[in-house]
Motif scaffolding. Structure first.
Motif, PDB file in Angstrom:
ATOM      1  N   ASP A 161     -19.060 -12.663  21.181  1.00 26.55           N
ATOM      2  CA  ASP A 161     -19.484 -11.708  20.158  1.00 26.55           C
ATOM      3  C   ASP A 161     -18.829 -12.001  18.815  1.00 26.55           C
ATOM      4  OD1 ASP A 161     -21.004 -10.287  22.010  1.00 26.55           O
ATOM      5  OD2 ASP A 161     -19.302  -9.028  22.582  1.00 26.55           O
ATOM      6  N   HIS A 162     -17.715 -12.698  18.852  1.00 22.46           N
ATOM      7  CA  HIS A 162     -16.919 -12.917  17.642  1.00 22.46           C
ATOM      8  C   HIS A 162     -16.362 -14.343  17.670  1.00 22.46           C
ATOM      9  CE1 HIS A 162     -13.040 -12.828  15.420  1.00 22.46           C
ATOM     10  NE2 HIS A 162     -13.758 -12.142  14.560  1.00 22.46           N
ATOM     11  N   CYS A 163     -16.345 -14.979  16.529  1.00 20.07           N
ATOM     12  CA  CYS A 163     -15.809 -16.329  16.437  1.00 20.07           C
ATOM     13  C   CYS A 163     -15.194 -16.515  15.051  1.00 20.07           C
ATOM     14  CB  CYS A 163     -16.927 -17.345  16.641  1.00 20.07           C
ATOM     15  SG  CYS A 163     -16.386 -19.063  16.506  1.00 20.07           S
ATOM     16  N   GLU A 164     -14.107 -17.236  15.004  1.00 20.16           N
ATOM     17  CA  GLU A 164     -13.475 -17.576  13.725  1.00 20.16           C
ATOM     18  C   GLU A 164     -13.386 -19.090  13.608  1.00 20.16           C
ATOM     19  OE1 GLU A 164      -9.709 -15.685  13.200  1.00 20.16           O
ATOM     20  OE2 GLU A 164     -10.555 -13.672  13.414  1.00 20.16           O
ATOM     21  N   THR A 165     -13.682 -19.577  12.427  1.00 15.52           N
ATOM     22  CA  THR A 165     -13.612 -21.010  12.150  1.00 15.52           C
ATOM     23  C   THR A 165     -12.742 -21.222  10.928  1.00 15.52           C
ATOM     24  OG1 THR A 165     -15.845 -21.296  13.004  1.00 15.52           O
ATOM     25  CG2 THR A 165     -14.981 -23.052  11.630  1.00 15.52           C
ATOM     26  N   THR A 166     -11.868 -22.200  11.004  1.00 13.45           N
ATOM     27  CA  THR A 166     -11.024 -22.550   9.870  1.00 13.45           C
ATOM     28  C   THR A 166     -11.524 -23.854   9.280  1.00 13.45           C
ATOM     29  OG1 THR A 166      -9.117 -21.481  10.899  1.00 13.45           O
ATOM     30  CG2 THR A 166      -8.663 -23.047   9.124  1.00 13.45           C
ATOM     31  N   LEU A 167     -11.713 -23.844   7.974  1.00 14.87           N
ATOM     32  CA  LEU A 167     -12.141 -25.036   7.255  1.00 14.87           C
ATOM     33  C   LEU A 167     -10.975 -25.543   6.422  1.00 14.87           C
ATOM     34  CD1 LEU A 167     -15.583 -23.788   5.877  1.00 14.87           C
ATOM     35  CD2 LEU A 167     -15.160 -25.099   7.969  1.00 14.87           C
ATOM     36  N   ASP A 168     -10.728 -26.818   6.503  1.00 18.25           N
ATOM     37  CA  ASP A 168      -9.743 -27.463   5.636  1.00 18.25           C
ATOM     38  C   ASP A 168     -10.553 -28.197   4.575  1.00 18.25           C
ATOM     39  OD1 ASP A 168      -7.626 -28.738   4.422  1.00 18.25           O
ATOM     40  OD2 ASP A 168      -7.239 -30.101   6.091  1.00 18.25           O
ATOM     41  N   ILE A 169     -10.494 -27.696   3.350  1.00 19.42           N
ATOM     42  CA  ILE A 169     -11.310 -28.236   2.261  1.00 19.42           C
ATOM     43  C   ILE A 169     -10.404 -28.959   1.274  1.00 19.42           C
ATOM     44  CG2 ILE A 169     -12.919 -27.683   0.407  1.00 19.42           C
ATOM     45  CD1 ILE A 169     -13.527 -25.063   1.993  1.00 19.42           C
ATOM     46  N   ARG A 170     -10.707 -30.187   1.019  1.00 16.26           N
ATOM     47  CA  ARG A 170     -10.014 -30.973  -0.006  1.00 16.26           C
ATOM     48  C   ARG A 170     -11.048 -31.264  -1.083  1.00 16.26           C
ATOM     49  NH1 ARG A 170      -5.210 -32.780   2.712  1.00 16.26           N
ATOM     50  NH2 ARG A 170      -5.107 -31.330   4.459  1.00 16.26           N
ATOM     51  N   TYR A 171     -10.893 -30.631  -2.234  1.00 16.03           N
ATOM     52  CA  TYR A 171     -11.912 -30.763  -3.256  1.00 16.03           C
ATOM     53  C   TYR A 171     -11.422 -31.552  -4.458  1.00 16.03           C
ATOM     54  CZ  TYR A 171      -9.329 -26.688  -4.912  1.00 16.03           C
ATOM     55  OH  TYR A 171      -8.333 -25.841  -5.289  1.00 16.03           O
ATOM     56  N   THR A 172     -12.373 -32.145  -5.140  1.00 19.24           N
ATOM     57  CA  THR A 172     -12.081 -32.844  -6.381  1.00 19.24           C
ATOM     58  C   THR A 172     -12.039 -31.808  -7.500  1.00 19.24           C
ATOM     59  OG1 THR A 172     -14.400 -33.227  -6.871  1.00 19.24           O
ATOM     60  CG2 THR A 172     -13.265 -34.939  -5.577  1.00 19.24           C
ATOM     61  N   PRO A 173     -11.414 -32.121  -8.624  1.00 21.19           N
ATOM     62  CA  PRO A 173     -11.359 -31.159  -9.728  1.00 21.19           C
ATOM     63  C   PRO A 173     -12.738 -30.647 -10.156  1.00 21.19           C
ATOM     64  CG  PRO A 173      -9.850 -32.946 -10.146  1.00 21.19           C
ATOM     65  CD  PRO A 173     -10.637 -33.325  -8.916  1.00 21.19           C
ATOM     66  N   ALA A 174     -13.746 -31.481 -10.083  1.00 18.65           N
ATOM     67  CA  ALA A 174     -15.094 -31.069 -10.489  1.00 18.65           C
ATOM     68  C   ALA A 174     -15.655 -29.973  -9.595  1.00 18.65           C
ATOM     69  CB  ALA A 174     -16.027 -32.280 -10.476  1.00 18.65           C
ATOM     70  N   ASP A 175     -15.223 -29.911  -8.339  1.00 17.60           N
ATOM     71  CA  ASP A 175     -15.743 -28.920  -7.392  1.00 17.60           C
ATOM     72  C   ASP A 175     -14.872 -27.670  -7.283  1.00 17.60           C
ATOM     73  OD1 ASP A 175     -17.865 -30.553  -6.759  1.00 17.60           O
ATOM     74  OD2 ASP A 175     -16.911 -31.398  -4.975  1.00 17.60           O
ATOM     75  N   GLN A 176     -13.715 -27.671  -7.888  1.00 21.22           N
ATOM     76  CA  GLN A 176     -12.734 -26.604  -7.695  1.00 21.22           C
ATOM     77  C   GLN A 176     -13.303 -25.207  -7.944  1.00 21.22           C
ATOM     78  OE1 GLN A 176      -9.084 -27.130  -9.840  1.00 21.22           O
ATOM     79  NE2 GLN A 176      -8.306 -25.129  -9.309  1.00 21.22           N
ATOM     80  N   ASP A 177     -14.031 -25.018  -9.017  1.00 20.64           N
ATOM     81  CA  ASP A 177     -14.495 -23.682  -9.385  1.00 20.64           C
ATOM     82  C   ASP A 177     -15.748 -23.233  -8.645  1.00 20.64           C
ATOM     83  OD1 ASP A 177     -12.386 -23.357 -11.171  1.00 20.64           O
ATOM     84  OD2 ASP A 177     -13.515 -24.263 -12.817  1.00 20.64           O
ATOM     85  N   ARG A 178     -16.458 -24.144  -8.015  1.00 19.86           N
ATOM     86  CA  ARG A 178     -17.720 -23.743  -7.406  1.00 19.86           C
ATOM     87  C   ARG A 178     -17.750 -23.813  -5.887  1.00 19.86           C
ATOM     88  NH1 ARG A 178     -20.483 -29.303  -8.149  1.00 19.86           N
ATOM     89  NH2 ARG A 178     -20.916 -29.609  -5.970  1.00 19.86           N
ATOM     90  N   ILE A 179     -16.801 -24.480  -5.257  1.00 22.03           N
ATOM     91  CA  ILE A 179     -16.940 -24.752  -3.827  1.00 22.03           C
ATOM     92  C   ILE A 179     -16.906 -23.478  -2.975  1.00 22.03           C
ATOM     93  CG2 ILE A 179     -14.530 -25.234  -3.207  1.00 22.03           C
ATOM     94  CD1 ILE A 179     -15.805 -27.818  -1.825  1.00 22.03           C
ATOM     95  N   ILE A 180     -16.024 -22.521  -3.284  1.00 27.43           N
ATOM     96  CA  ILE A 180     -15.971 -21.271  -2.524  1.00 27.43           C
ATOM     97  C   ILE A 180     -17.278 -20.488  -2.729  1.00 27.43           C
ATOM     98  CG2 ILE A 180     -14.766 -19.066  -2.253  1.00 27.43           C
ATOM     99  CD1 ILE A 180     -13.192 -21.505  -1.201  1.00 27.43           C
ATOM    100  N   HIS A 181     -17.750 -20.441  -3.954  1.00 27.21           N
ATOM    101  CA  HIS A 181     -19.021 -19.772  -4.251  1.00 27.21           C
ATOM    102  C   HIS A 181     -20.155 -20.384  -3.434  1.00 27.21           C
ATOM    103  CE1 HIS A 181     -22.817 -19.297  -6.484  1.00 27.21           C
ATOM    104  NE2 HIS A 181     -22.368 -18.063  -6.678  1.00 27.21           N
ATOM    105  N   ASP A 182     -20.222 -21.689  -3.374  1.00 30.40           N
ATOM    106  CA  ASP A 182     -21.286 -22.373  -2.637  1.00 30.40           C
ATOM    107  C   ASP A 182     -21.214 -22.082  -1.136  1.00 30.40           C
ATOM    108  OD1 ASP A 182     -22.110 -23.414  -5.047  1.00 30.40           O
ATOM    109  OD2 ASP A 182     -21.533 -25.477  -4.608  1.00 30.40           O
ATOM    110  N   ILE A 183     -20.016 -22.026  -0.589  1.00 31.68           N
ATOM    111  CA  ILE A 183     -19.871 -21.725   0.844  1.00 31.68           C
ATOM    112  C   ILE A 183     -20.320 -20.294   1.122  1.00 31.68           C
ATOM    113  CG2 ILE A 183     -18.190 -21.379   2.710  1.00 31.68           C
ATOM    114  CD1 ILE A 183     -16.674 -23.810   1.543  1.00 31.68           C
TER     115      ILE A 183
END
Length: 158
Positions: free
Chosen positions: A28-50
């Motif tokens: 019924d419930h699941c948690e997933t951990t993502l390890d994200i290594r982003y480039t400076p160009a993606d820093q401001d948008r990657i969380i929004h996109d996810i």
């Protein structure tokens, strides 16, 4: 594994967990951990996109969102270190972006820069890790000279 090295953001599903103990039941419930290594160009948008990709019944909790280490090649201290290293190794020191992370990233938030460099070695982080002792001696000499150079006027960024 990519055929060629590319400076792109990466995402790794590093953990999946559920309270489900049965082998034949959809949890019924699941948690997933993502390890994200982003480039400076993606820093401001990657969380929004996810967030935009998640179904309404899913939530996103950001445990840490730290800036990546992004020191310009033109940094005066990098140039100083390259000059000192070249003097002791008789070879040009090339800078490049690398995948991974470093604790030096913690200084980014307060305007600090950093780079990673070291002696000649192989197998970093493995059981077969080794280092060339002569290059370690050279590395120490470079570091001492670099630190002592701070007693002189600071170099200018040009």
């Amino acid at each position: 594994v990519p055929a060629t090295d590319a400076w792109v953001s990466t995402i790794n599903i590093s953990q999946i967990s559920t309270s489900n103990k049965a082998h034949n039941k959809v949890p019924d419930h699941c948690e997933t951990t993502l390890d994200i290594r982003y480039t400076p160009a993606d820093q401001d948008r990657i969380i929004h996109d996810i967030k935009a990709l998640l179904p309404k019944q899913m939530t996103l909790h950001v445990e840490a969102n730290e800036p990546c280490l992004n020191t310009p090649d033109t940094d005066a201290h990098v140039k100083q270190l390259q000059s000192i290293a070249k003097k002791h190794t008789q070879s040009s020191i090339v800078t490049y972006g690398a995948h991974g992370t470093s604790d030096a990233r913690h200084y980014t938030e307060v305007g600090g820069h950093g780079i990673e460099f070291g002696p000649i070695g192989t197998g970093i982080g493995s059981d077969d890790e080794c280092i060339d002792i002569e290059s370690l001696k050279t590395y120490c000499t470079i570091l001492v000279e670099f630190v002592l150079s701070f007693s002189q006027p600071a170099p200018t960024n040009k």
